[in-house]
Design a protein around this motif. Structure first.
Motif, PDB file in Angstrom:
ATOM      1  N   ARG A 177       0.840  -1.194   0.000  1.00 29.09           N
ATOM      2  CA  ARG A 177       0.000   0.000   0.000  1.00 29.09           C
ATOM      3  C   ARG A 177       0.876   1.245   0.000  1.00 29.09           C
ATOM      4  N   PRO A 178       0.526   2.249  -0.783  1.00 23.71           N
ATOM      5  CA  PRO A 178       1.329   3.479  -0.825  1.00 23.71           C
ATOM      6  C   PRO A 178       1.578   4.089   0.544  1.00 23.71           C
ATOM      7  N   VAL A 179       0.578   4.079   1.415  1.00 24.85           N
ATOM      8  CA  VAL A 179       0.762   4.683   2.730  1.00 24.85           C
ATOM      9  C   VAL A 179       1.809   3.929   3.549  1.00 24.85           C
ATOM     10  N   ALA A 180       1.907   2.614   3.341  1.00 28.82           N
ATOM     11  CA  ALA A 180       2.913   1.816   4.049  1.00 28.82           C
ATOM     12  C   ALA A 180       4.302   2.070   3.481  1.00 28.82           C
ATOM     13  N   VAL A 181       4.396   2.143   2.157  1.00 33.34           N
ATOM     14  CA  VAL A 181       5.685   2.451   1.527  1.00 33.34           C
ATOM     15  C   VAL A 181       6.172   3.825   1.995  1.00 33.34           C
ATOM     16  N   GLY A 182       5.240   4.787   2.073  1.00 33.03           N
ATOM     17  CA  GLY A 182       5.604   6.120   2.541  1.00 33.03           C
ATOM     18  C   GLY A 182       6.087   6.120   3.978  1.00 33.03           C
ATOM     19  N   TRP A 183       5.426   5.359   4.827  1.00 29.82           N
ATOM     20  CA  TRP A 183       5.821   5.267   6.243  1.00 29.82           C
ATOM     21  C   TRP A 183       7.236   4.718   6.374  1.00 29.82           C
ATOM     22  N   VAL A 184       7.505   3.624   5.679  1.00 31.50           N
ATOM     23  CA  VAL A 184       8.825   3.014   5.772  1.00 31.50           C
ATOM     24  C   VAL A 184       9.886   3.953   5.201  1.00 31.50           C
ATOM     25  N   ALA A 185       9.564   4.609   4.092  1.00 30.60           N
ATOM     26  CA  ALA A 185      10.520   5.530   3.460  1.00 30.60           C
ATOM     27  C   ALA A 185      10.857   6.691   4.392  1.00 30.60           C
ATOM     28  N   ALA A 186       9.847   7.292   5.000  1.00 33.25           N
ATOM     29  CA  ALA A 186      10.093   8.414   5.911  1.00 33.25           C
ATOM     30  C   ALA A 186      10.918   7.969   7.111  1.00 33.25           C
ATOM     31  N   SER A 187      10.641   6.782   7.619  1.00 30.12           N
ATOM     32  CA  SER A 187      11.336   6.282   8.804  1.00 30.12           C
ATOM     33  C   SER A 187      12.798   5.989   8.518  1.00 30.12           C
ATOM     34  N   ILE A 188      13.080   5.298   7.398  1.00 30.71           N
ATOM     35  CA  ILE A 188      14.467   4.943   7.115  1.00 30.71           C
ATOM     36  C   ILE A 188      15.240   6.165   6.625  1.00 30.71           C
ATOM     37  N   ALA A 189      14.581   7.102   5.960  1.00 33.85           N
ATOM     38  CA  ALA A 189      15.251   8.347   5.580  1.00 33.85           C
ATOM     39  C   ALA A 189      15.663   9.122   6.827  1.00 33.85           C
ATOM     40  N   PHE A 190      14.809   9.113   7.839  1.00 34.39           N
ATOM     41  CA  PHE A 190      15.119   9.787   9.097  1.00 34.39           C
ATOM     42  C   PHE A 190      16.345   9.161   9.762  1.00 34.39           C
ATOM     43  N   VAL A 191      16.471   7.839   9.657  1.00 32.66           N
ATOM     44  CA  VAL A 191      17.653   7.160  10.190  1.00 32.66           C
ATOM     45  C   VAL A 191      18.922   7.733   9.560  1.00 32.66           C
ATOM     46  N   GLY A 192      18.921   7.830   8.236  1.00 27.16           N
ATOM     47  CA  GLY A 192      20.095   8.320   7.540  1.00 27.16           C
ATOM     48  C   GLY A 192      20.414   9.766   7.855  1.00 27.16           C
ATOM     49  N   VAL A 193      19.400  10.622   7.820  1.00 27.84           N
ATOM     50  CA  VAL A 193      19.617  12.054   8.053  1.00 27.84           C
ATOM     51  C   VAL A 193      20.044  12.313   9.497  1.00 27.84           C
TER      52      VAL A 193
ATOM     53  N   ASP B 171      27.949  -0.050   9.522  1.00 27.87           N
ATOM     54  CA  ASP B 171      27.567   1.347   9.702  1.00 27.87           C
ATOM     55  C   ASP B 171      27.120   1.968   8.387  1.00 27.87           C
ATOM     56  N   VAL B 172      27.900   1.757   7.339  1.00 35.66           N
ATOM     57  CA  VAL B 172      27.574   2.328   6.025  1.00 35.66           C
ATOM     58  C   VAL B 172      26.291   1.718   5.466  1.00 35.66           C
ATOM     59  N   LEU B 173      26.135   0.415   5.597  1.00 37.53           N
ATOM     60  CA  LEU B 173      24.931  -0.242   5.069  1.00 37.53           C
ATOM     61  C   LEU B 173      23.673   0.240   5.793  1.00 37.53           C
ATOM     62  N   LEU B 174      23.722   0.260   7.119  1.00 45.08           N
ATOM     63  CA  LEU B 174      22.543   0.599   7.914  1.00 45.08           C
ATOM     64  C   LEU B 174      22.143   2.072   7.791  1.00 45.08           C
ATOM     65  N   HIS B 175      23.143   2.949   7.754  1.00 46.42           N
ATOM     66  CA  HIS B 175      22.850   4.385   7.841  1.00 46.42           C
ATOM     67  C   HIS B 175      22.851   5.119   6.512  1.00 46.42           C
ATOM     68  N   TYR B 176      23.435   4.526   5.489  1.00 45.35           N
ATOM     69  CA  TYR B 176      23.530   5.222   4.209  1.00 45.35           C
ATOM     70  C   TYR B 176      22.945   4.418   3.045  1.00 45.35           C
ATOM     71  N   VAL B 177      23.445   3.205   2.848  1.00 42.18           N
ATOM     72  CA  VAL B 177      23.052   2.440   1.665  1.00 42.18           C
ATOM     73  C   VAL B 177      21.561   2.094   1.676  1.00 42.18           C
ATOM     74  N   VAL B 178      21.092   1.479   2.770  1.00 38.25           N
ATOM     75  CA  VAL B 178      19.681   1.098   2.838  1.00 38.25           C
ATOM     76  C   VAL B 178      18.756   2.318   2.781  1.00 38.25           C
ATOM     77  N   PRO B 179      19.018   3.381   3.558  1.00 40.24           N
ATOM     78  CA  PRO B 179      18.145   4.566   3.444  1.00 40.24           C
ATOM     79  C   PRO B 179      18.104   5.161   2.039  1.00 40.24           C
ATOM     80  N   ILE B 180      19.261   5.292   1.399  1.00 39.21           N
ATOM     81  CA  ILE B 180      19.288   5.885   0.057  1.00 39.21           C
ATOM     82  C   ILE B 180      18.539   5.004  -0.937  1.00 39.21           C
ATOM     83  N   LEU B 181      18.782   3.706  -0.898  1.00 39.35           N
ATOM     84  CA  LEU B 181      18.108   2.796  -1.823  1.00 39.35           C
ATOM     85  C   LEU B 181      16.592   2.812  -1.619  1.00 39.35           C
TER      86      LEU B 181
END
Length: 222
Positions: free
Chosen positions: A81-97, A117-127
């Motif tokens: 569902r778009p709302v779920a994809v948006g929730w996960v995206a906002a959450s993992i983007a917040f992790v990176g930022v 560290d790089v995978l968890l905080h940069y690669v996964v959020p960006i992808l």
């Protein structure tokens, strides 16, 4: 109607693999650190599950894996569902930022810890943010959606405070109530929640771009 998973399925599969590698590597590192410090496996797991980064990367694992391996399951249907994809995206983007702004200077990881560290905080959020830009392009999610998404970091903050009060250890220094006091810890938590909402609304605007070139039948309001 194209679902987010249909529009970004190959990338979602790549993200699932990378995210599982990241969280399993961090689990290994956490348990190894616990053993080297004379702590039990249970204490290592408590430490591991105390971090917002780990919990949110696990959320990405679930959100990208279940729609592909169990698409008919309740969670498999939910995470397309778009709302779920948006929730996960906002959450993992917040992790990176948040990590880049607040924590990257706190320590200097080496070896496997640097990789994790790089995978968890940069690669996964960006992808995952790239995936969301593909999957949610032109989809007009409700403006109230980020308010619902913010319940996740809010609940985590309460969890971190309660956990810290019980075991005497806080996952992040800026919410360490033992050192800062509850007033400052709560203030910092409120600032972080406001930052999460700002980031979520910026993503919401980004997803709405290109709406004019998207088939009207593919536009979804949730």
């Amino acid at each position: 109607m194209n679902t987010p998973t249909m529009k970004g399925r190959p990338l979602a599969a790549v993200i699932a693999i990378v995210a599982w590698i990241a969280v399993l590597l961090q689990l290994y590192l956490s348990l190894s650190y616990a053993a080297g410090s004379g702590k039990s496996v249970g204490q290592g797991l408590v430490m591991y599950f105390g971090f917002f980064t780990v919990l949110t990367n696990l959320l990405v694992c679930i959100a990208t894996t279940l729609p592909q391996v169990a698409p008919a399951s309740a969670l498999g249907r939910f995470f397309v569902r778009p709302v779920a994809v948006g929730w996960v995206a906002a959450s993992i983007a917040f992790v990176g930022v948040a990590y880049y702004v607040l924590l990257r200077h706190v320590w200097a990881p080496q070896g496997l810890q640097l990789l994790g560290d790089v995978l968890l905080h940069y690669v996964v959020p960006i992808l995952f943010v790239i995936y969301s830009l593909i999957a949610l392009r032109g989809i007009a999610l409700r403006w109230a959606a980020p308010l619902w998404w913010s319940l996740y970091p809010a609940f985590y903050f309460v969890y971190a405070l309660v956990r810290g009060a019980i075991i005497g250890v806080y996952p992040y220094g800026f919410i360490d109530a033992a050192q800062l006091g509850y007033a400052i810890a709560v203030r910092n938590g409120c600032f972080l929640l406001a930052a999460f909402l700002l980031l979520a609304y910026l993503l919401l605007l980004a997803w709405r771009m290109g709406a004019g070139s998207v088939n009207p039948r593919d536009k979804t309001r949730l």
